[in-house]
Design a protein around this motif. Structure first.
Motif, PDB file in Angstrom:
ATOM      1  N   ASP B 189       0.840  -1.187   0.000  1.00  0.00           N
ATOM      2  CA  ASP B 189       0.000   0.000   0.000  1.00  0.00           C
ATOM      3  C   ASP B 189       0.878   1.241   0.000  1.00  0.00           C
ATOM      4  O   ASP B 189       0.966   1.956  -0.983  1.00  0.00           O
ATOM      5  CB  ASP B 189      -0.917  -0.024   1.226  1.00  0.00           C
ATOM      6  N   LYS B 190       1.539   1.485   1.123  1.00  0.00           N
ATOM      7  CA  LYS B 190       2.464   2.620   1.165  1.00  0.00           C
ATOM      8  C   LYS B 190       3.841   2.115   1.543  1.00  0.00           C
ATOM      9  O   LYS B 190       3.978   0.997   2.037  1.00  0.00           O
ATOM     10  CB  LYS B 190       1.957   3.658   2.151  1.00  0.00           C
ATOM     11  N   THR B 191       4.838   2.942   1.324  1.00  0.00           N
ATOM     12  CA  THR B 191       6.201   2.493   1.586  1.00  0.00           C
ATOM     13  C   THR B 191       6.835   3.343   2.676  1.00  0.00           C
ATOM     14  O   THR B 191       6.587   4.551   2.738  1.00  0.00           O
ATOM     15  CB  THR B 191       7.056   2.610   0.303  1.00  0.00           C
ATOM     16  N   ASP B 196       4.870   7.278   0.925  1.00  0.00           N
ATOM     17  CA  ASP B 196       4.283   7.534  -0.385  1.00  0.00           C
ATOM     18  C   ASP B 196       3.732   6.221  -0.923  1.00  0.00           C
ATOM     19  O   ASP B 196       4.211   5.137  -0.597  1.00  0.00           O
ATOM     20  CB  ASP B 196       5.276   8.168  -1.369  1.00  0.00           C
ATOM     21  N   CYS B 197       2.700   6.333  -1.730  1.00  0.00           N
ATOM     22  CA  CYS B 197       2.009   5.107  -2.113  1.00  0.00           C
ATOM     23  C   CYS B 197       2.840   4.335  -3.133  1.00  0.00           C
ATOM     24  O   CYS B 197       3.441   4.908  -4.049  1.00  0.00           O
ATOM     25  CB  CYS B 197       0.596   5.428  -2.556  1.00  0.00           C
ATOM     26  N   ASN B 372      -5.267  -1.357   1.121  1.00  0.00           N
ATOM     27  CA  ASN B 372      -5.010  -0.700  -0.152  1.00  0.00           C
ATOM     28  C   ASN B 372      -6.319  -0.265  -0.801  1.00  0.00           C
ATOM     29  O   ASN B 372      -7.288  -1.024  -0.838  1.00  0.00           O
ATOM     30  CB  ASN B 372      -4.263  -1.684  -1.064  1.00  0.00           C
ATOM     31  N   ALA B 373      -6.319   0.935  -1.294  1.00  0.00           N
ATOM     32  CA  ALA B 373      -7.546   1.489  -1.863  1.00  0.00           C
ATOM     33  C   ALA B 373      -8.057   0.659  -3.038  1.00  0.00           C
ATOM     34  O   ALA B 373      -9.257   0.631  -3.316  1.00  0.00           O
ATOM     35  CB  ALA B 373      -7.309   2.922  -2.301  1.00  0.00           C
ATOM     36  N   GLY B 379      -9.869  -0.652   0.723  1.00  0.00           N
ATOM     37  CA  GLY B 379      -9.156   0.044   1.786  1.00  0.00           C
ATOM     38  C   GLY B 379      -9.861   0.028   3.135  1.00  0.00           C
ATOM     39  O   GLY B 379      -9.335   0.540   4.117  1.00  0.00           O
ATOM     40  N   GLU B 380     -11.032  -0.583   3.206  1.00  0.00           N
ATOM     41  CA  GLU B 380     -11.714  -0.668   4.493  1.00  0.00           C
ATOM     42  C   GLU B 380     -11.208  -1.913   5.215  1.00  0.00           C
ATOM     43  O   GLU B 380     -11.192  -3.004   4.647  1.00  0.00           O
ATOM     44  CB  GLU B 380     -13.222  -0.772   4.244  1.00  0.00           C
TER      45      GLU B 380
END
Lengths: 167, 671
Positions: B189-191, B196-197, B372-373, B379-380
């Motif tokens: 998802d993000k790093t 940042d995604c 992750n969106a 993302g929920e």
């Protein structure tokens, strides 16, 4: 100073032929990892265990080695596809021969040690050193000398005999 | 060996290597002893032979003393053989009039007793001095290098290497086993530490790969064979059947709509099985290339052949081909970059954490998808039972730093756990407990990142989790109890949580050994590929022309992976732009006068380099095919095959040198 082949503390001298890609590299890795082992081996680098000519081993014994170790890549891992198998074939034949000649089988050893097996170098070297230490010195050069002496005496006696017969 | 050939004048040097060698080997004694050996004209010891002054000393000595041979006792020839060959050459000699003695790795570093170590050094030095007298002048052969590069693996490492090379104008074949490039990074998802995604920074690079004129991108393909050597490798690539004609598919997804399965019912690999897909599917929305594929394991057509094949009829471009077969292709390249990546430890290997048994236990990669969106829940953070977690426990070091699984630290887990703690807090507002052994946060901005997140109200408990089990006192809420010793207060604590996140470590891929064999590179017993030197040649392998990038060499984070991928690309460029490769002249040749034409050698050569010439009744070695193993040399009954650099005389004199120790006792008196 440990004094070789004399009355003092004797320790064996082992000549090793290590292939460039696996076992020589493993011995380097043992060094980098500071894996301590017996100081009795002297490594000769060859590109492949397949390069180890049986004559090298015989020559090493003849010149005073108490043991000879060959290290190659594991079966299937040879850098040159199959040199280690060829080494194995020669090795088995040669070990039979040297055993028949009176050189104990433990004095001639073939081991597969991959580049990552630094610790196996320690295990193999220590084990071989302890086995050869138990066997004691091979001392072929001295034996050759005494055999030469015997031969001289023998030849001399034949000569004498021939001279005698002529008369 | 008493010959004092006036022609042979040997310079001998022993390196102290600071105190590395000198602390165990009496270097002055060795140098004094070497001076007494036949043909030795100069014998010196010096602090750092590999330094400029050390090399200068060799060069000057050659000129001033008319040396004809050089022997250096120092580290492993893998490290500095070329350095000293070069110095020998600079001094005006053939570079192969040099022999190296490995008195550090093979001697000073591995023995405990200085006396025995010195004695071993004497033997090895004598062997080299005897050997070098037999050396012949040789020339390195120059062979042209094929400028194309093969990159194995389309994760961030492979992508970065491929783009760097392609931008430099080189043609790159990027081969990825999965249907899409992106690797593990595409799933994140993000790093950390910038948050940042992952998709935002990765997907532009993925499409750059797809669109780059210099990159041939082959996904759903794998390497099945590699022959040749640096400069001219032949790689055999297998294209696995997608059952879709790649050139025709535009990724419109009409076939997915049309599939006879109206509902998606098979586990989606990309989403770690947290969502479902159909037998015909796109791995994920940003998959590159945008080409669907059919999974024969789940497709009715392949299981029963009784499908109405609505996918075939739905495709306007006739791209669906259910008869597709694997296709093999052979390519020629000069160099290979191995970027095959890692696999996360299977959390089932630690059974007492209950992964697979308790629905509330997740792996970190599953949580990446969950938050992750574009993941299975947009993302929920919804648990498998539909509830939202109020308390979450994150268990560090699952399958790392544990002698029952993997001994190594996986390097990234502490930081990604901290990252997940932050993201889960952001998504759920839950109470979050981190159970750690040690917090390991090396690297730029990493400790700062940890401190920042820790201040967000996370709880950090120093202790390895011993057990995870259902809370029997509260059966309705289906909570889990995380039991651990808080080693800072030395108390066993039990914390009820709704969700457990297992921070699984990184391990080599299952087929690492198989790939290693195919590429003729080395890997450690655990399966990470071994670099040529851990510090000085971190992306090279022992096989020239094959380089490493990313986690296939060991666990590392994205910044380090990208740095290594760039380094591998630079090494490749250095080779290609030179235009040719110099190869070791250790090939074999036949002494025709001696050869009896017995043909023993002919079938021995694994490279079919040896042929038999009927007219001459002699064997012949094709030097271009010979790789220099020496197997034929050892087999020749008449001794008429000679291997350069490893001639019989050279090795026999080495043996003689090693064993001619009887004289030392007389010559050397140890105080």
């Amino acid at each position: 100073m440990p004094n070789h082949n004399t009355e003092k503390q004797w320790t064996p001298k082992i000549v090793a032929f290590f292939c460039n890609w696996c076992t020589y590299t493993a011995a380097d890795l043992a060094g980098v990892s500071r894996i301590k082992h017996a100081p009795n081996i002297r490594v000769i680098r060859v590109m492949c265990s397949g390069r180890v000519d049986p004559q090298f081993l015989l020559d090493a014994f003849a010149k005073g080695a108490d043991g000879v170790l060959i290290g190659g890549c594991h079966p299937g891992d040879c850098h040159y596809i199959e040199g280690n198998y060829k080494c194995l074939r020669r090795f088995q034949l040669l070990q039979k021969m040297t055993t028949d000649m009176g050189i104990e089988p433990d004095r001639l050893r073939l081991e597969w040690i991959s580049a990552s097996e630094g610790d196996k170098v320690r295990v193999v070297v220590n084990d071989m050193v302890s086995k050869v230490t138990k066997l004691g010195p091979l001392g072929l050069p001295d034996k050759f000398k005494s055999w030469d002496e015997e031969m001289k005496i023998f030849e001399h006696s034949i000569e004498e005999k021939e001279v005698f017969e002529h008369v | 060996m008493e010959k004092k050939n006036g022609q042979i004048r040997i310079g001998f040097y022993i390196c102290h290597c600071g105190s590395n060698i000198a602390s165990m080997v009496d270097v002055a004694k060795v140098s004094e002893y070497a001076a007494s050996l036949p043909n030795v004209v100069v014998s010196k010891d010096y602090k750092y032979m590999c330094s400029d002054p050390g090399q200068e000393m060799i060069i000057n000595d050659i000129k001033e003393n008319n040396l004809t041979r050089v022997v250096v006792a120092a580290c492993s020839p893998f490290l500095h053989e070329n350095t000293f060959r070069n110095a020998t050459f600079q001094g005006g000699l053939n570079q192969f009039y040099f022999q190296m003695v490995n008195t550090r790795e093979h001697n000073a570093w591995v023995h405990l007793e200085a006396m025995a170590t010195t004695e071993k050094a004497l033997d090895l030095v004598r062997a080299a001095i005897y050997r070098v007298a037999e050396h012949k002048p040789l020339e390195r052969k120059k062979v042209p290098i094929h400028p194309d590069v093969l990159v194995l693996g389309g994760g961030i490492a492979g992508i970065h290497s491929a783009l760097t090379l392609a931008n430099a104008g080189k043609k790159v074949y990027l081969v990825e086993r999965e249907p899409t490039i992106g690797g593990h990074m595409a799933m994140f998802d993000k790093t950390f530490p910038t948050l940042d995604c992952a998709a935002c920074i990765l997907t532009p690079k993925m499409s750059a790969v797809k669109n780059h004129p210099n990159i041939v991108l082959w996904t759903y393909a794998e390497i099945v064979g590699l022959d040749g050597f640096v400069g001219s490798y032949k790689a055999k690539i297998k294209h696995k059947p997608r059952y879709i004609i790649e050139e025709l598919c535009v990724g419109c997804n009409d076939c997915i709509e049309a599939c006879v399965y109206k509902e998606a019912r098979f586990l989606d690999e990309f989403n770690q099985g947290l969502s479902k897909r159909k037998p015909v599917y796109m791995p994920f929305p940003q998959a590159t290339p945008q080409i669907v594929l059919i999974d024969p394991e789940t497709c009715i057509h392949f299981k029963s052949a009784k499908c109405s094949q609505t996918c075939v009829t739905s495709c306007e471009r006739n791209a669906v081909d259910l008869q597709q077969q694997p296709r093999f292709e052979e390519i020629e390249v000069g160099t290979v970059i191995v970027a095959t990546g890692f696999k996360p430890v299977d959390a089932r290997k630690v059974p007492y954490y209950g992964y697979g048994n308790f629905p509330g236990v997740y792996t970190a990669l599953e949580v990446e998808r969950l938050i992750n969106a574009s993941g299975p829940t947009q993302g929920e953070v919804v648990l498998r039972d539909g509830s939202h977690p109020k308390t979450i426990g994150i268990v560090h070091c699952v399958g790392s730093r544990d002698k029952h699984t993997n001994q190594w630290c996986s390097r990234v887990c502490c930081l990604y756990s901290v990252k997940l703690a932050h993201l889960l807090k952001e998504h759920t507002g839950a109470d979050i407990y981190n159970f750690y052994i040690d917090m390991r946060t090396p690297g730029k901005m990493m400790e700062e990142f940890y401190n920042r997140i820790a201040e967000e109200g996370m709880k950090f408990i120093r202790g390895r989790v011993a057990d995870i089990y259902p809370d029997r006192d509260d059966p309705q809420r289906k909570r889990l109890i995380v039991k651990a010793e808080d080693t800072l207060i030395q108390e066993i604590i039990k914390i009820p949580v709704d969700m457990v996140v297992l921070s699984t470590g990184l391990e080599p891929r299952e087929d690492a050994q198989e790939v290693r064999r195919m590429l003729n590179i080395t890997c450690s017993t655990e399966g990470f590929y071994i670099e040529r030197h851990p510090k000085l040649a971190p992306v090279n392998t022992f096989t020239d022309g094959i380089f490493l990038a990313g986690c296939c060499q060991g666990p590392k984070d994205i910044p380090d992976t990208v740095a290594q991928a760039g380094a591998a690309a630079a090494e490749v460029l250095a080779l290609i732009d030179k235009g040719y490769i110099e190869i070791e002249p250790n090939t074999a040749y036949i002494n025709e006068e001696e050869c009896s034409g017995c043909k023993s050698c002919v079938p021995l050569c694994p490279y079919t380099a040896i042929s038999y010439i009927e007219e001459k009744k002699k064997a012949f070695i094709n030097e271009a095919l010979c790789k220099g193993c020496g197997t034929c040399v050892a087999a020749c009954p008449s001794g008429s095959i000679i291997q350069n650099l490893f001639e019989d005389e050279e090795i026999f004199s080495e043996i003689e040198g090693i064993l001619n120790f009887r004289n030392i006792q007389r010559e050397m008196s140890y105080a």
